[in-house]
Design a protein around this motif. Structure first.
Motif, PDB file in Angstrom:
ATOM      1  N   THR A  14       0.884  -1.237   0.073  1.00 39.81           N
ATOM      2  CA  THR A  14      -0.013  -0.007   0.020  1.00 39.81           C
ATOM      3  C   THR A  14       0.823   1.234   0.121  1.00 39.81           C
ATOM      4  OG1 THR A  14      -0.082  -0.380   2.210  1.00 39.81           O
ATOM      5  CG2 THR A  14      -1.918  -0.993   0.990  1.00 39.81           C
ATOM      6  N   GLN A  15       2.141   1.223   0.354  1.00 37.59           N
ATOM      7  CA  GLN A  15       2.843   2.369   0.516  1.00 37.59           C
ATOM      8  C   GLN A  15       4.305   2.071  -0.090  1.00 37.59           C
ATOM      9  OE1 GLN A  15       1.666   2.728   4.543  1.00 37.59           O
ATOM     10  NE2 GLN A  15       3.872   2.133   5.276  1.00 37.59           N
ATOM     11  N   ASP A  16       5.446   3.169  -0.131  1.00 37.26           N
ATOM     12  CA  ASP A  16       6.472   2.818  -0.144  1.00 37.26           C
ATOM     13  C   ASP A  16       7.190   1.952   1.139  1.00 37.26           C
ATOM     14  OD1 ASP A  16       6.440   4.022  -2.650  1.00 37.26           O
ATOM     15  OD2 ASP A  16       7.482   6.152  -2.117  1.00 37.26           O
ATOM     16  N   ALA A  17       8.129   1.207   1.011  1.00 39.67           N
ATOM     17  CA  ALA A  17       8.566   0.327   2.008  1.00 39.67           C
ATOM     18  C   ALA A  17      10.103   0.686   2.032  1.00 39.67           C
ATOM     19  CB  ALA A  17       8.331  -1.039   1.814  1.00 39.67           C
ATOM     20  N   THR A  18      10.524   0.516   3.444  1.00 40.71           N
ATOM     21  CA  THR A  18      12.143   0.707   3.538  1.00 40.71           C
ATOM     22  C   THR A  18      12.565  -0.825   3.954  1.00 40.71           C
ATOM     23  OG1 THR A  18      11.790   2.762   4.324  1.00 40.71           O
ATOM     24  CG2 THR A  18      13.886   1.691   4.883  1.00 40.71           C
ATOM     25  N   PHE A  19      13.692  -1.254   3.088  1.00 41.16           N
ATOM     26  CA  PHE A  19      14.564  -2.285   3.360  1.00 41.16           C
ATOM     27  C   PHE A  19      15.786  -2.098   4.057  1.00 41.16           C
ATOM     28  CE2 PHE A  19      17.703  -5.318   2.094  1.00 41.16           C
ATOM     29  CZ  PHE A  19      17.301  -6.422   2.408  1.00 41.16           C
ATOM     30  N   SER A  20      15.963  -2.919   5.049  1.00 44.49           N
ATOM     31  CA  SER A  20      17.272  -2.988   5.814  1.00 44.49           C
ATOM     32  C   SER A  20      17.437  -4.457   6.182  1.00 44.49           C
ATOM     33  CB  SER A  20      17.245  -1.952   6.938  1.00 44.49           C
ATOM     34  OG  SER A  20      16.547  -2.600   7.954  1.00 44.49           O
ATOM     35  N   THR A  21      18.941  -4.526   5.916  1.00 43.85           N
ATOM     36  CA  THR A  21      19.312  -5.996   6.354  1.00 43.85           C
ATOM     37  C   THR A  21      19.252  -6.090   7.892  1.00 43.85           C
ATOM     38  OG1 THR A  21      21.462  -5.315   6.524  1.00 43.85           O
ATOM     39  CG2 THR A  21      20.744  -6.324   4.325  1.00 43.85           C
ATOM     40  N   GLY A  22      19.303  -5.089   8.595  1.00 44.94           N
ATOM     41  CA  GLY A  22      19.297  -5.122   9.987  1.00 44.94           C
ATOM     42  C   GLY A  22      17.885  -5.714  10.439  1.00 44.94           C
ATOM     43  N   ASP A  23      16.911  -5.033   9.661  1.00 43.34           N
ATOM     44  CA  ASP A  23      15.376  -5.481  10.273  1.00 43.34           C
ATOM     45  C   ASP A  23      15.096  -6.897   9.645  1.00 43.34           C
ATOM     46  OD1 ASP A  23      13.081  -4.992  11.393  1.00 43.34           O
ATOM     47  OD2 ASP A  23      12.094  -4.945   9.390  1.00 43.34           O
ATOM     48  N   LEU A  24      15.764  -7.355   8.401  1.00 43.34           N
ATOM     49  CA  LEU A  24      15.537  -8.708   8.055  1.00 43.34           C
ATOM     50  C   LEU A  24      16.123  -9.601   8.904  1.00 43.34           C
ATOM     51  CD1 LEU A  24      15.191 -11.051   5.973  1.00 43.34           C
ATOM     52  CD2 LEU A  24      17.233 -10.013   4.860  1.00 43.34           C
ATOM     53  N   GLU A  25      17.332  -9.184   9.531  1.00 40.81           N
ATOM     54  CA  GLU A  25      17.828 -10.067  10.587  1.00 40.81           C
ATOM     55  C   GLU A  25      17.198 -10.516  11.897  1.00 40.81           C
ATOM     56  OE1 GLU A  25      21.778  -8.341  11.193  1.00 40.81           O
ATOM     57  OE2 GLU A  25      22.417  -8.995   8.904  1.00 40.81           O
ATOM     58  N   THR A  26      16.599  -9.177  12.302  1.00 39.64           N
ATOM     59  CA  THR A  26      15.644  -9.266  13.494  1.00 39.64           C
ATOM     60  C   THR A  26      14.576 -10.153  13.256  1.00 39.64           C
ATOM     61  OG1 THR A  26      16.220  -6.985  14.152  1.00 39.64           O
ATOM     62  CG2 THR A  26      14.295  -7.810  15.033  1.00 39.64           C
ATOM     63  N   ARG A  27      13.659  -9.907  11.827  1.00 38.06           N
ATOM     64  CA  ARG A  27      12.506 -10.867  11.687  1.00 38.06           C
ATOM     65  C   ARG A  27      12.940 -12.285  11.622  1.00 38.06           C
ATOM     66  NH1 ARG A  27       8.796  -7.255  13.680  1.00 38.06           N
ATOM     67  NH2 ARG A  27       9.207  -5.429  12.827  1.00 38.06           N
ATOM     68  N   VAL A  28      13.961 -12.595  10.987  1.00 38.92           N
ATOM     69  CA  VAL A  28      14.148 -13.970  10.796  1.00 38.92           C
ATOM     70  C   VAL A  28      14.393 -14.605  12.265  1.00 38.92           C
ATOM     71  CG1 VAL A  28      16.297 -15.322  10.215  1.00 38.92           C
ATOM     72  CG2 VAL A  28      15.595 -13.774   8.461  1.00 38.92           C
ATOM     73  N   THR A  29      15.236 -13.707  13.161  1.00 43.71           N
ATOM     74  CA  THR A  29      15.381 -14.331  14.583  1.00 43.71           C
ATOM     75  C   THR A  29      13.968 -14.324  15.384  1.00 43.71           C
ATOM     76  OG1 THR A  29      17.502 -13.453  14.620  1.00 43.71           O
ATOM     77  CG2 THR A  29      16.397 -14.157  16.716  1.00 43.71           C
ATOM     78  N   THR A  30      13.356 -13.414  15.172  1.00 43.33           N
ATOM     79  CA  THR A  30      12.043 -13.480  15.927  1.00 43.33           C
ATOM     80  C   THR A  30      10.960 -14.206  15.439  1.00 43.33           C
ATOM     81  OG1 THR A  30      11.153 -11.330  14.966  1.00 43.33           O
ATOM     82  CG2 THR A  30      12.603 -11.086  16.757  1.00 43.33           C
ATOM     83  N   ASP A  31      10.710 -14.251  14.148  1.00 43.12           N
ATOM     84  CA  ASP A  31       9.591 -14.804  13.327  1.00 43.12           C
ATOM     85  C   ASP A  31       9.787 -16.044  12.994  1.00 43.12           C
ATOM     86  OD1 ASP A  31       8.830 -12.076  13.660  1.00 43.12           O
ATOM     87  OD2 ASP A  31       7.772 -12.286  11.650  1.00 43.12           O
TER      88      ASP A  31
END
Length: 661
Positions: A353-370
């Protein structure tokens, strides 16, 4: 309009079977390698295809490359190659990247394919014959980088400059004056507006449709669809001095890719067209929502059901661009984090629905938590517990208690909500709902504590494991479109046959818990990332306390034993009004009861990520009021190398309310 065109328009896809689902991506320009943006569009298309497959539908996914045009010709000349040889060497980068990501495309079309070129010429000749294409002279401004002729609405004159800037690219336009063939776009203005009015779901999200309506309402001019100053393209029928405008050539791929030929829409074409979902980024919406439907109307072909338009992916707050140097390579990303992990992150955390920001830091966090904490640990824990008890086979009838019945209801509610979001085409919201189900299974596991039950009641232990397995099977089916390889491993470990293309609609909707399982221990679906981060010399320095400082911080054993620390499970989480940092949690502390405890982790954990999690709490602090909420304890946290708070959890088998000593 010819009789062939009129008949096809009246039928409006009458020959297409109702369970045939056709999904398209844009065809990608070959002037650069695939990047995160092209992967994102293609991945979404693949997820939708797989979603339809588990409902028993027949599916067709089309992707490919756009290989004609001025930019390609110029790049080939600069490389000292012919245009055909130039594009031939670039195309494999796209097909191999999509194969790497398990994209299940059914046809990879190239606009240099001879069959496509013949179909474009036949289509143009019919438009000439019907009077919808005519020859005239074009005088105006042109955006070379976008290969687009500009209207007044597409450009702006900046102070003191006589050459306008294109609003499509931000670059200066060039003035062109040349003989051209024109498509009578203005003829279809009112028909387009009527279509938008009667088909409000033609463009998703809906606010994008309003942009299109505004553009068309301000007036359409006829569209130049040929170039005389270019030779690299589809030769214009009947005029050797002209080649087809790249967008007129490229847009037709959506029908030529399923069998539209030089004579029109073949029987095969009619089996698949019109498309159910056509995906694209917002910068090419006008071509697809204005020019493309007008071309189809002129050709008597039905219009696609929905154009799904996503925003740009930004890196460091900017749209990805070669000139900026922030382009993310999809293959390198997969090698670093894993294909399914990247597929999950892009689908779940980049909203369309909108522009999104990508970051490897957030990717790493989500891999760990989710993926690691929520899903993989749940699966691994279940299989290991079953193995320890030599529990390999489970079959009904099952003695479900009220706890299992409620779990089933809760899981079904989350999956049902996810299905509704899928109908709206909002993948990110659909899989947020699915992860509510994952959290609920974790919560059930903690509540039932099978590691304790197995000591006294083997039958009850088997029932708990069976309930978790049923939940995981259902979740696995719904998550398969996003993470196919990992979910197929899950089904293998559960011993449940999974056949893509089998109609699972009734099972997904009704969730009958009557499966049999043959459990096989397997390696964890996901593991924690081994992160090697560059650090500055400043970050590497450790602050070593002086002897005086160390002594000042010491406490006696008598002081320490006053602190009461217990294990607990977060039962529910809610926002505190006007707080950007703090959650209000209900925590089950076993014999100590359920307490309200506040935690300032809102920026790092979602409600779903906290619900059902186990943690360690200080329980004898004096109650403290935070923004009107009385907190009766404190959750203990650690911080990672980046300073991000991380929950410290007790080992499995330690019941709620256990005091740490």
């Amino acid at each position: 309009m010819s009789g062939v065109f009129m008949n096809l328009e009246q039928e409006q896809g009458a020959h297409k079977p109702s369970n045939n689902r056709y999904i398209t991506t844009p065809i990608y320009y070959v002037n650069a390698k695939p990047h995160l943006g092209t992967l994102y569009t293609t991945l979404l298309a693949d997820v939708f295809k797989r979603w339809y497959q588990i409902q028993g539908d027949q599916t067709f996914l089309l992707t490919g490359t756009d290989e004609h045009g001025q930019k390609v010709a110029e790049a080939a000349e600069k490389a000292g190659m012919s245009p055909q040889a130039f594009v031939d060497q670039l195309v494999p980068a796209f097909s191999s990247a999509w194969d790497h990501y398990h994209i299940g495309y059914d046809h990879f079309i190239r606009t240099t394919d001879p069959a496509h070129m013949r179909a474009v010429q036949g289509w143009l000749q019919r438009l000439i014959d019907s009077g919808d294409v005519y020859k005239d002279t074009y005088v105006g401004w042109y955006d070379q980088s976008q290969e687009a002729f500009l209207t007044e609405k597409d450009m702006e004159f900046r102070s003191g400059e006589e050459v306008p800037y294109s609003l499509l690219s931000g670059k200066q336009a060039i003035k062109v004056s040349e003989e051209s063939y024109f498509f009578r776009l203005s003829k279809y203005q009112e028909r387009l507006l009527a279509w938008y009015q009667s088909h409000p779901d033609f463009v998703v999200p809906h606010e994008r449709l309003q942009e299109v309506i505004s553009f068309v309402s301000s007036g359409l001019k006829d569209l130049s669809i040929s170039r005389r100053t270019l030779t690299w393209g589809v030769p214009f029928p009947g005029d050797e001095h002209h080649v087809t405008y790249v967008w007129a050539d490229a847009l037709l791929n959506y029908v030529t890719g399923v069998g539209y030929d030089e004579t029109g829409c073949s029987a095969t074409c009619q089996q698949w067209w019109p498309a159910d979902i056509q995906l694209m980024a917002k910068d090419i919406l006008r071509f697809h929502a204005v020019y493309w439907p007008a071309f189809l109307m002129a050709s008597g072909l039905p219009l696609p059901k929905t154009l799904l338009v996503h925003g740009w992916i930004k890196v460091d707050g900017q749209k990805m661009s070669k000139s900026i140097g922030n382009v993310v390579d999809p293959v390198q990303l997969a090698e670093a984090y894993g294909v399914d992990a990247v597929r999950y992150y892009l689908t779940r955390y980049l909203p369309i629905t909108q522009d999104a920001t990508f970051s490897t830091g957030d990717l790493e966090t989500r891999v760990t938590t989710d993926l690691v904490n929520d899903l993989s640990n749940l699966v691994h824990r279940t299989l290991v517990l079953a193995q320890k008890q030599s529990l390999t086979k489970l079959s009904g009838p099952y003695a479900w208690t009220e706890a299992e019945q409620q779990l089933k209801v809760d899981i079904q509610q989350s999956i049902g909500a996810a299905c509704k979001e899928m109908e709206r085409l909002y993948l990110h919201q659909a899989y947020a709902e699915v992860w509510r189900a994952v959290a609920r299974v974790n919560s059930y596991m903690h509540e039932q504590a099978p590691w304790q039950v197995l000591k006294t009641d083997e039958a009850r232990f088997a029932t708990i494991i069976a309930a978790v397995c049923h939940s995981l099977a259902l979740i696995g089916a719904v998550v398969w479109p996003v993470m196919p390889a990992s979910m197929e491993r899950l089904f293998g470990a559960l011993g449940v046959p999974f056949v893509p293309g089998r109609d699972m609609r009734s099972w997904i909707c009704n969730g009958a818990w009557d499966l049999s399982f043959v459990l096989t221990p397997t390696a964890p679906l996901f593991t924690r990332l081994n992160q090697t981060k560059e650090q500055t010399m400043e970050e590497k320095k450790e602050a070593v306390p002086t002897t005086a400082d160390a002594t000042a911080n010491q406490i006696s054993i008598d002081e320490f034993v006053k602190v009461e620390i217990h294990t607990g499970t977060i039962v529910s989480v809610s926002d505190i009004p006007n707080s950007e940092k703090i959650y209000q949690m209900q925590v089950d502390l076993g014999a100590l009861g359920i307490r309200t405890i506040c935690a300032g982790v809102k920026k790092h954990y979602s409600v779903d990520e906290l619900t059902g999690r186990r943690a360690i709490f200080v329980t004898n602090l004096q109650p403290r009021k935070l923004l009107g909420v009385m907190s009766h304890g404190m959750m203990l946290m650690a911080t990672d190398a980046d300073g991000v708070p991380t929950i410290v959890a007790p080992a499995d088998g330690v019941p709620n309310g256990t005091r740490l000593k």
